[in-house]
Design a protein around this motif. Structure first.
Motif, PDB file in Angstrom:
ATOM      1  N   VAL A   1      38.145  16.384  46.033  1.00 37.01           N
ATOM      2  CA  VAL A   1      38.500  17.756  44.852  1.00 37.01           C
ATOM      3  C   VAL A   1      39.507  17.014  43.836  1.00 37.01           C
ATOM      4  N   LEU A   2      40.626  16.875  44.204  1.00 39.33           N
ATOM      5  CA  LEU A   2      41.874  16.441  44.592  1.00 39.33           C
ATOM      6  C   LEU A   2      42.558  15.573  43.327  1.00 39.33           C
ATOM      7  N   TYR A   3      41.260  14.499  44.025  1.00 39.92           N
ATOM      8  CA  TYR A   3      41.125  13.313  43.584  1.00 39.92           C
ATOM      9  C   TYR A   3      40.823  13.697  42.186  1.00 39.92           C
ATOM     10  N   GLU A   4      39.593  14.021  42.239  1.00 41.20           N
ATOM     11  CA  GLU A   4      38.854  14.221  40.997  1.00 41.20           C
ATOM     12  C   GLU A   4      39.167  14.542  39.857  1.00 41.20           C
ATOM     13  N   ILE A   5      40.119  15.338  40.534  1.00 39.64           N
ATOM     14  CA  ILE A   5      40.714  16.418  39.770  1.00 39.64           C
ATOM     15  C   ILE A   5      41.889  15.893  38.925  1.00 39.64           C
TER      16      ILE A   5
ATOM     17  N   SER B   1      36.062  26.091  31.919  1.00 38.71           N
ATOM     18  CA  SER B   1      38.118  25.188  31.884  1.00 38.71           C
ATOM     19  C   SER B   1      37.752  24.116  31.736  1.00 38.71           C
ATOM     20  N   HIS B   2      39.140  24.074  31.827  1.00 36.32           N
ATOM     21  CA  HIS B   2      39.698  22.274  32.318  1.00 36.32           C
ATOM     22  C   HIS B   2      40.279  22.738  32.867  1.00 36.32           C
ATOM     23  N   LEU B   3      40.777  21.719  34.388  1.00 32.25           N
ATOM     24  CA  LEU B   3      40.837  21.911  35.125  1.00 32.25           C
ATOM     25  C   LEU B   3      41.605  20.563  35.339  1.00 32.25           C
ATOM     26  N   ALA B   4      43.080  20.853  35.535  1.00 27.99           N
ATOM     27  CA  ALA B   4      44.371  19.362  35.660  1.00 27.99           C
ATOM     28  C   ALA B   4      45.633  20.239  37.196  1.00 27.99           C
ATOM     29  N   LEU B   5      45.988  19.102  37.764  1.00 24.96           N
ATOM     30  CA  LEU B   5      46.744  19.772  38.566  1.00 24.96           C
ATOM     31  C   LEU B   5      48.131  20.030  38.340  1.00 24.96           C
ATOM     32  N   THR B   6      48.529  20.398  38.759  1.00 24.49           N
ATOM     33  CA  THR B   6      50.560  21.325  38.438  1.00 24.49           C
ATOM     34  C   THR B   6      51.190  20.393  38.816  1.00 24.49           C
ATOM     35  N   GLU B   7      52.488  20.633  38.695  1.00 20.88           N
ATOM     36  CA  GLU B   7      53.580  19.156  39.150  1.00 20.88           C
ATOM     37  C   GLU B   7      53.158  19.812  40.467  1.00 20.88           C
ATOM     38  N   ARG B   8      53.430  21.088  41.539  1.00 20.31           N
ATOM     39  CA  ARG B   8      53.148  21.446  42.345  1.00 20.31           C
ATOM     40  C   ARG B   8      52.217  20.269  42.820  1.00 20.31           C
TER      41      ARG B   8
ATOM     42  N   PHE C   1      43.006  26.602  45.957  1.00 24.35           N
ATOM     43  CA  PHE C   1      43.528  25.897  45.294  1.00 24.35           C
ATOM     44  C   PHE C   1      44.495  26.337  44.154  1.00 24.35           C
ATOM     45  N   GLU C   2      43.836  26.975  43.203  1.00 24.41           N
ATOM     46  CA  GLU C   2      44.921  27.990  42.727  1.00 24.41           C
ATOM     47  C   GLU C   2      45.878  28.735  43.103  1.00 24.41           C
ATOM     48  N   LYS C   3      45.453  29.185  43.810  1.00 24.16           N
ATOM     49  CA  LYS C   3      46.392  30.388  44.117  1.00 24.16           C
ATOM     50  C   LYS C   3      47.687  29.938  44.913  1.00 24.16           C
ATOM     51  N   GLN C   4      46.946  28.367  45.781  1.00 21.48           N
ATOM     52  CA  GLN C   4      48.049  27.449  45.611  1.00 21.48           C
ATOM     53  C   GLN C   4      48.975  26.651  45.488  1.00 21.48           C
ATOM     54  N   GLY C   5      48.979  27.105  43.720  1.00 20.08           N
ATOM     55  CA  GLY C   5      49.841  26.323  43.110  1.00 20.08           C
ATOM     56  C   GLY C   5      49.220  25.022  42.430  1.00 20.08           C
ATOM     57  N   LEU C   6      48.462  24.473  42.535  1.00 21.57           N
ATOM     58  CA  LEU C   6      47.962  23.134  42.819  1.00 21.57           C
ATOM     59  C   LEU C   6      46.816  22.581  41.724  1.00 21.57           C
ATOM     60  N   ILE C   7      46.400  23.629  40.962  1.00 20.28           N
ATOM     61  CA  ILE C   7      45.540  23.732  39.595  1.00 20.28           C
ATOM     62  C   ILE C   7      45.584  24.639  38.778  1.00 20.28           C
ATOM     63  N   SER C   8      45.397  23.443  37.787  1.00 18.91           N
ATOM     64  CA  SER C   8      45.661  24.945  36.782  1.00 18.91           C
ATOM     65  C   SER C   8      44.436  25.363  35.796  1.00 18.91           C
ATOM     66  N   ARG C   9      43.864  26.344  35.009  1.00 19.77           N
ATOM     67  CA  ARG C   9      43.022  25.502  34.285  1.00 19.77           C
ATOM     68  C   ARG C   9      43.283  26.229  32.467  1.00 19.77           C
TER      69      ARG C   9
ATOM     70  N   THR D   1      35.523  20.003  33.890  1.00 21.98           N
ATOM     71  CA  THR D   1      35.722  20.812  34.465  1.00 21.98           C
ATOM     72  C   THR D   1      35.156  21.148  35.900  1.00 21.98           C
ATOM     73  N   ALA D   2      34.685  22.572  36.628  1.00 19.88           N
ATOM     74  CA  ALA D   2      34.043  22.187  38.060  1.00 19.88           C
ATOM     75  C   ALA D   2      32.847  21.888  37.787  1.00 19.88           C
ATOM     76  N   SER D   3      31.967  21.880  36.576  1.00 18.84           N
ATOM     77  CA  SER D   3      31.020  21.424  37.445  1.00 18.84           C
ATOM     78  C   SER D   3      30.899  20.069  37.428  1.00 18.84           C
ATOM     79  N   ASP D   4      31.978  19.118  36.241  1.00 22.60           N
ATOM     80  CA  ASP D   4      31.622  17.434  36.202  1.00 22.60           C
ATOM     81  C   ASP D   4      32.687  17.381  37.309  1.00 22.60           C
ATOM     82  N   VAL D   5      33.407  18.178  38.514  1.00 24.62           N
ATOM     83  CA  VAL D   5      33.326  17.807  39.843  1.00 24.62           C
ATOM     84  C   VAL D   5      32.327  18.079  41.040  1.00 24.62           C
ATOM     85  N   GLY D   6      32.002  19.059  40.750  1.00 28.12           N
ATOM     86  CA  GLY D   6      30.398  19.678  41.518  1.00 28.12           C
ATOM     87  C   GLY D   6      29.501  18.225  41.101  1.00 28.12           C
TER      88      GLY D   6
END
Length: 314
Positions: free
Chosen positions: A44-48, A95-102, A77-85, A55-60
Protein backbone atom coordinates in the motif's frame (compact mmCIF):
# COMPACT_ATOMS: atom_id res chain seq x y z
CA UNK A 1 -7.80 -39.43 -18.08
CA UNK A 2 -4.57 -38.31 -19.72
CA UNK A 3 -5.76 -34.70 -19.83
CA UNK A 4 -6.85 -34.86 -16.19
CA UNK A 5 -3.46 -36.21 -15.16
CA UNK A 6 -1.59 -33.58 -17.19
CA UNK A 7 -3.73 -30.81 -15.69
CA UNK A 8 -3.03 -32.07 -12.17
CA UNK A 9 0.71 -32.06 -12.88
CA UNK A 10 0.51 -28.45 -14.04
CA UNK A 11 -1.47 -27.44 -10.96
CA UNK A 12 1.12 -29.14 -8.76
CA UNK A 13 3.92 -27.34 -10.61
CA UNK A 14 2.25 -23.95 -10.10
CA UNK A 15 1.70 -24.63 -6.40
CA UNK A 16 5.32 -25.80 -6.02
CA UNK A 17 6.57 -22.61 -7.66
CA UNK A 18 4.33 -20.48 -5.43
CA UNK A 19 5.70 -22.17 -2.30
CA UNK A 20 9.26 -21.72 -3.54
CA UNK A 21 8.91 -18.06 -4.49
CA UNK A 22 6.99 -16.90 -1.43
CA UNK A 23 9.82 -18.33 0.69
CA UNK A 24 12.45 -16.89 -1.66
CA UNK A 25 11.27 -13.29 -1.23
CA UNK A 26 10.39 -13.59 2.46
CA UNK A 27 6.64 -12.95 2.34
CA UNK A 28 5.92 -15.69 4.88
CA UNK A 29 7.54 -13.70 7.66
CA UNK A 30 5.33 -11.78 10.07
CA UNK A 31 6.72 -8.47 8.85
CA UNK A 32 8.38 -7.56 5.54
CA UNK A 33 12.03 -6.54 5.05
CA UNK A 34 12.53 -6.13 8.78
CA UNK A 35 9.96 -3.34 8.86
CA UNK A 36 7.10 -3.10 11.37
CA UNK A 37 4.69 -3.64 8.45
CA UNK A 38 3.27 -6.64 6.67
CA UNK A 39 3.81 -7.22 2.96
CA UNK A 40 0.30 -5.94 2.21
CA UNK A 41 0.92 -2.75 4.19
CA UNK A 42 4.25 -2.16 2.45
CA UNK A 43 2.57 -2.66 -0.92
CA UNK A 44 0.00 0.00 0.00
CA UNK A 45 2.81 2.42 0.87
CA UNK A 46 4.57 1.52 -2.39
CA UNK A 47 1.48 2.26 -4.49
CA UNK A 48 0.97 5.64 -2.80
CA UNK A 49 4.68 6.52 -3.10
CA UNK A 50 4.79 5.68 -6.80
CA UNK A 51 1.30 6.80 -7.84
CA UNK A 52 -0.04 10.18 -8.85
CA UNK A 53 -3.01 11.47 -6.83
CA UNK A 54 -4.31 7.97 -6.16
CA UNK A 55 -7.57 7.41 -4.31
CA UNK A 56 -8.25 4.55 -1.92
CA UNK A 57 -10.29 2.93 -4.69
CA UNK A 58 -7.29 3.13 -7.04
CA UNK A 59 -5.07 1.39 -4.48
CA UNK A 60 -7.71 -1.24 -3.77
CA UNK A 61 -8.08 -2.07 -7.46
CA UNK A 62 -4.32 -2.16 -8.04
CA UNK A 63 -3.74 -4.58 -5.16
CA UNK A 64 -7.07 -6.43 -5.16
CA UNK A 65 -7.51 -5.69 -1.44
CA UNK A 66 -10.67 -5.94 0.62
CA UNK A 67 -12.11 -2.44 1.03
CA UNK A 68 -12.60 -2.81 4.78
CA UNK A 69 -9.05 -4.04 5.34
CA UNK A 70 -7.61 -1.28 3.15
CA UNK A 71 -9.62 1.34 5.01
CA UNK A 72 -8.14 0.18 8.33
CA UNK A 73 -4.61 0.21 6.90
CA UNK A 74 -5.02 3.74 5.55
CA UNK A 75 -6.54 4.93 8.82
CA UNK A 76 -3.56 3.53 10.76
CA UNK A 77 -1.09 5.14 8.34
CA UNK A 78 -2.87 8.47 8.75
CA UNK A 79 -2.69 8.22 12.56
CA UNK A 80 1.04 7.51 12.28
CA UNK A 81 1.50 10.59 10.10
CA UNK A 82 2.67 8.56 7.10
CA UNK A 83 0.00 9.65 4.60
CA UNK A 84 -2.18 12.66 3.94
CA UNK A 85 -5.56 12.96 2.25
CA UNK A 86 -6.68 15.82 0.03
CA UNK A 87 -10.28 16.07 -1.10
CA UNK A 88 -10.62 15.70 -4.86
CA UNK A 89 -11.66 18.88 -6.68
CA UNK A 90 -13.58 16.74 -9.16
CA UNK A 91 -15.44 14.59 -6.62
CA UNK A 92 -15.75 15.64 -2.97
CA UNK A 93 -16.49 12.01 -2.04
CA UNK A 94 -12.96 11.02 -3.07
CA UNK A 95 -9.65 11.88 -1.43
CA UNK A 96 -6.23 11.79 -3.07
CA UNK A 97 -3.53 10.00 -1.07
CA UNK A 98 0.09 11.06 -0.72
CA UNK A 99 3.02 10.24 1.52
CA UNK A 100 3.88 12.91 4.06
CA UNK A 101 7.50 13.90 4.64
CA UNK A 102 7.52 11.44 7.53
CA UNK A 103 6.01 8.80 5.28
CA UNK A 104 8.71 9.30 2.65
CA UNK A 105 11.44 9.03 5.28
CA UNK A 106 9.83 5.88 6.69
CA UNK A 107 9.34 4.22 3.31
CA UNK A 108 12.67 5.15 1.67
CA UNK A 109 15.00 2.76 3.57
CA UNK A 110 12.69 -0.21 3.02
CA UNK A 111 12.40 0.60 -0.69
CA UNK A 112 16.19 0.59 -0.89
CA UNK A 113 16.26 -2.67 1.09
CA UNK A 114 13.81 -4.21 -1.38
CA UNK A 115 15.99 -3.09 -4.27
CA UNK A 116 19.03 -4.56 -2.53
CA UNK A 117 17.20 -7.82 -1.88
CA UNK A 118 16.35 -8.18 -5.57
CA UNK A 119 19.90 -7.26 -6.53
CA UNK A 120 21.32 -9.82 -4.10
CA UNK A 121 19.04 -12.51 -5.50
CA UNK A 122 20.20 -11.73 -9.05
CA UNK A 123 23.78 -11.59 -7.84
CA UNK A 124 23.73 -15.30 -7.00
CA UNK A 125 23.58 -16.20 -10.72
CA UNK A 126 25.64 -15.21 -13.75
CA UNK A 127 24.61 -12.59 -16.30
CA UNK A 128 23.26 -15.08 -18.84
CA UNK A 129 21.04 -16.73 -16.26
CA UNK A 130 19.94 -13.33 -14.95
CA UNK A 131 18.64 -12.57 -18.45
CA UNK A 132 16.85 -15.94 -18.56
CA UNK A 133 15.29 -15.30 -15.14
CA UNK A 134 14.04 -11.83 -16.05
CA UNK A 135 12.65 -13.14 -19.34
CA UNK A 136 10.82 -15.93 -17.51
CA UNK A 137 9.36 -13.42 -15.05
CA UNK A 138 8.24 -11.24 -17.95
CA UNK A 139 6.54 -14.26 -19.50
CA UNK A 140 4.71 -15.09 -16.27
CA UNK A 141 3.60 -11.48 -15.84
CA UNK A 142 2.37 -11.27 -19.43
CA UNK A 143 0.57 -14.61 -19.49
CA UNK A 144 -1.16 -14.04 -16.14
CA UNK A 145 -2.56 -10.65 -16.87
CA UNK A 146 -0.28 -7.78 -17.81
CA UNK A 147 -1.35 -8.09 -21.45
CA UNK A 148 -4.93 -7.43 -20.27
CA UNK A 149 -4.12 -4.10 -18.59
CA UNK A 150 -5.86 -0.99 -19.82
CA UNK A 151 -4.24 0.70 -22.82
CA UNK A 152 -3.94 3.94 -20.83
CA UNK A 153 -1.94 2.25 -18.06
CA UNK A 154 1.64 3.47 -18.08
CA UNK A 155 4.61 1.08 -18.28
CA UNK A 156 6.26 0.32 -14.96
CA UNK A 157 9.88 1.03 -14.06
CA UNK A 158 12.01 0.12 -11.06
CA UNK A 159 14.90 1.95 -9.40
CA UNK A 160 17.88 -0.13 -8.33
CA UNK A 161 21.56 0.19 -7.42
CA UNK A 162 24.06 -0.03 -10.30
CA UNK A 163 25.41 -3.37 -11.49
CA UNK A 164 28.47 -4.25 -13.57
CA UNK A 165 28.25 -2.47 -16.92
CA UNK A 166 25.83 0.22 -15.73
CA UNK A 167 28.50 2.90 -15.34
CA UNK A 168 29.62 2.37 -18.92
CA UNK A 169 25.99 2.65 -19.98
CA UNK A 170 25.62 5.98 -18.13
CA UNK A 171 28.50 7.46 -20.11
CA UNK A 172 27.55 6.03 -23.50
CA UNK A 173 23.84 6.87 -23.23
CA UNK A 174 24.55 10.44 -22.17
CA UNK A 175 26.93 10.84 -25.11
CA UNK A 176 24.46 9.33 -27.61
CA UNK A 177 21.40 11.30 -26.49
CA UNK A 178 23.09 14.66 -26.08
CA UNK A 179 24.72 14.30 -29.51
CA UNK A 180 21.36 13.40 -31.08
CA UNK A 181 19.24 15.99 -29.29
CA UNK A 182 21.61 18.92 -28.78
CA UNK A 183 24.59 18.31 -31.08
CA UNK A 184 27.11 18.18 -28.22
CA UNK A 185 30.40 16.64 -29.30
CA UNK A 186 33.07 14.31 -27.86
CA UNK A 187 34.38 16.44 -24.95
CA UNK A 188 30.94 16.08 -23.33
CA UNK A 189 31.38 12.30 -23.31
CA UNK A 190 34.79 12.85 -21.71
CA UNK A 191 33.18 14.98 -19.00
CA UNK A 192 30.62 12.26 -18.27
CA UNK A 193 33.35 9.62 -18.15
CA UNK A 194 35.33 11.72 -15.65
CA UNK A 195 32.28 12.22 -13.41
CA UNK A 196 31.60 8.47 -13.43
CA UNK A 197 35.27 7.63 -12.80
CA UNK A 198 35.39 9.99 -9.83
CA UNK A 199 32.22 8.48 -8.41
CA UNK A 200 33.46 4.89 -8.74
CA UNK A 201 37.00 5.54 -7.50
CA UNK A 202 36.04 7.78 -4.55
CA UNK A 203 32.66 6.26 -3.65
CA UNK A 204 31.56 6.84 -0.05
CA UNK A 205 28.67 4.43 0.62
CA UNK A 206 27.59 6.32 3.73
CA UNK A 207 26.69 9.54 1.92
CA UNK A 208 26.68 8.82 -1.83
CA UNK A 209 24.32 6.92 -4.11
CA UNK A 210 23.63 6.05 -7.73
CA UNK A 211 20.22 4.92 -8.96
CA UNK A 212 19.52 3.09 -12.22
CA UNK A 213 15.98 3.09 -13.61
CA UNK A 214 15.05 -0.11 -15.39
CA UNK A 215 11.97 -0.91 -17.47
CA UNK A 216 11.27 -4.30 -19.05
CA UNK A 217 14.82 -5.38 -18.24
CA UNK A 218 16.50 -2.40 -19.94
CA UNK A 219 18.12 0.72 -18.47
CA UNK A 220 16.05 3.85 -19.05
CA UNK A 221 17.42 6.39 -16.56
CA UNK A 222 19.98 7.25 -13.92
CA UNK A 223 21.15 9.82 -11.39
CA UNK A 224 23.99 10.20 -8.89
CA UNK A 225 24.17 12.01 -5.56
CA UNK A 226 27.75 12.77 -4.51
CA UNK A 227 29.63 14.75 -1.89
CA UNK A 228 30.46 18.29 -2.94
CA UNK A 229 33.79 19.91 -2.14
CA UNK A 230 31.94 22.05 0.42
CA UNK A 231 31.19 20.21 3.69
CA UNK A 232 27.52 19.43 4.25
CA UNK A 233 26.63 19.90 0.58
CA UNK A 234 25.54 17.18 -1.83
CA UNK A 235 25.60 17.43 -5.62
CA UNK A 236 23.25 15.84 -8.16
CA UNK A 237 25.10 14.51 -11.20
CA UNK A 238 24.14 12.92 -14.51
CA UNK A 239 20.35 12.83 -14.27
CA UNK A 240 19.08 11.13 -17.44
CA UNK A 241 15.74 9.82 -18.66
CA UNK A 242 15.75 7.81 -21.87
CA UNK A 243 13.12 8.81 -24.48
CA UNK A 244 11.39 5.44 -23.98
CA UNK A 245 10.59 6.37 -20.38
CA UNK A 246 9.70 10.03 -20.74
CA UNK A 247 6.28 11.14 -19.56
CA UNK A 248 6.25 8.67 -16.64
CA UNK A 249 7.46 11.10 -13.97
CA UNK A 250 10.81 9.29 -13.80
CA UNK A 251 12.91 12.47 -13.70
CA UNK A 252 10.94 13.72 -10.70
CA UNK A 253 11.23 10.29 -9.04
CA UNK A 254 15.01 10.16 -9.47
CA UNK A 255 15.37 13.71 -8.17
CA UNK A 256 13.11 12.89 -5.23
CA UNK A 257 15.27 9.89 -4.33
CA UNK A 258 18.30 12.18 -4.20
CA UNK A 259 16.53 14.71 -1.98
CA UNK A 260 15.18 12.04 0.40
CA UNK A 261 18.57 10.34 0.74
CA UNK A 262 20.36 13.65 1.24
CA UNK A 263 18.00 14.53 4.10
CA UNK A 264 18.34 11.07 5.60
CA UNK A 265 22.14 11.21 5.82
CA UNK A 266 22.27 14.78 7.11
CA UNK A 267 23.25 17.02 4.20
CA UNK A 268 22.33 20.69 4.66
CA UNK A 269 22.10 21.64 1.01
CA UNK A 270 21.97 20.10 -2.48
CA UNK A 271 23.48 21.83 -5.48
CA UNK A 272 23.48 20.96 -9.17
CA UNK A 273 24.79 22.21 -12.51
CA UNK A 274 22.60 22.11 -15.60
CA UNK A 275 21.93 24.07 -18.80
CA UNK A 276 19.12 26.35 -19.93
CA UNK A 277 18.47 24.20 -23.01
CA UNK A 278 17.47 21.25 -20.77
CA UNK A 279 13.99 22.64 -20.18
CA UNK A 280 12.39 19.45 -18.87
CA UNK A 281 15.14 18.88 -16.31
CA UNK A 282 14.93 22.53 -15.21
CA UNK A 283 11.19 22.12 -14.65
CA UNK A 284 11.80 18.99 -12.57
CA UNK A 285 14.35 20.79 -10.40
CA UNK A 286 12.14 23.83 -9.95
CA UNK A 287 9.14 21.73 -9.00
CA UNK A 288 11.26 19.79 -6.49
CA UNK A 289 12.17 23.04 -4.73
CA UNK A 290 15.53 24.00 -6.24
CA UNK A 291 16.26 27.70 -6.85
CA UNK A 292 18.28 29.10 -9.76
CA UNK A 293 21.28 30.87 -8.22
CA UNK A 294 23.28 32.06 -11.26
CA UNK A 295 23.87 31.41 -14.96
CA UNK A 296 26.87 31.75 -17.29
CA UNK A 297 27.18 31.86 -21.09
CA UNK A 298 30.12 30.03 -22.65
CA UNK A 299 31.21 27.82 -25.54
CA UNK A 300 31.25 24.11 -24.69
CA UNK A 301 31.02 20.83 -26.61
CA UNK A 302 30.89 22.61 -29.97
CA UNK A 303 27.92 24.84 -29.06
CA UNK A 304 27.23 28.12 -27.27
CA UNK A 305 25.48 27.15 -24.00
CA UNK A 306 24.06 28.80 -20.91
CA UNK A 307 25.05 26.84 -17.80
CA UNK A 308 23.04 27.21 -14.59
CA UNK A 309 23.67 26.55 -10.92
CA UNK A 310 20.69 25.52 -8.78
CA UNK A 311 20.55 25.00 -4.99
CA UNK A 312 18.12 23.57 -2.45
CA UNK A 313 18.44 24.13 1.30
CA UNK A 314 17.36 21.05 3.26
Amino acid sequence: MKNAGRNQQRISAVRRFNRFYTRQIGVLRKTYLGSPYSLAEMRVLYEIANGNALTASDVGRALDLDAGYLSRVLRDFEKQGLISRKTSAADARQSHLALTERGRKTFAPFERRSQQQAGDMLGTINAANQARLVAAMESIETLLGREARQPAEKPHYILRPPRHGDFGWIVSRHAELYAQEYGWDDPFEGLCAQIVADFVNKFDAKVERCWIAEMDGENVGCVMLVKDDVAGVARIRLLLVDPRARGLGLGAKLTGECVSFAREVGYKKITLWTHSILTVARHVYEKAGFKLMRSETHQSWGKPVVSEHWDMTL
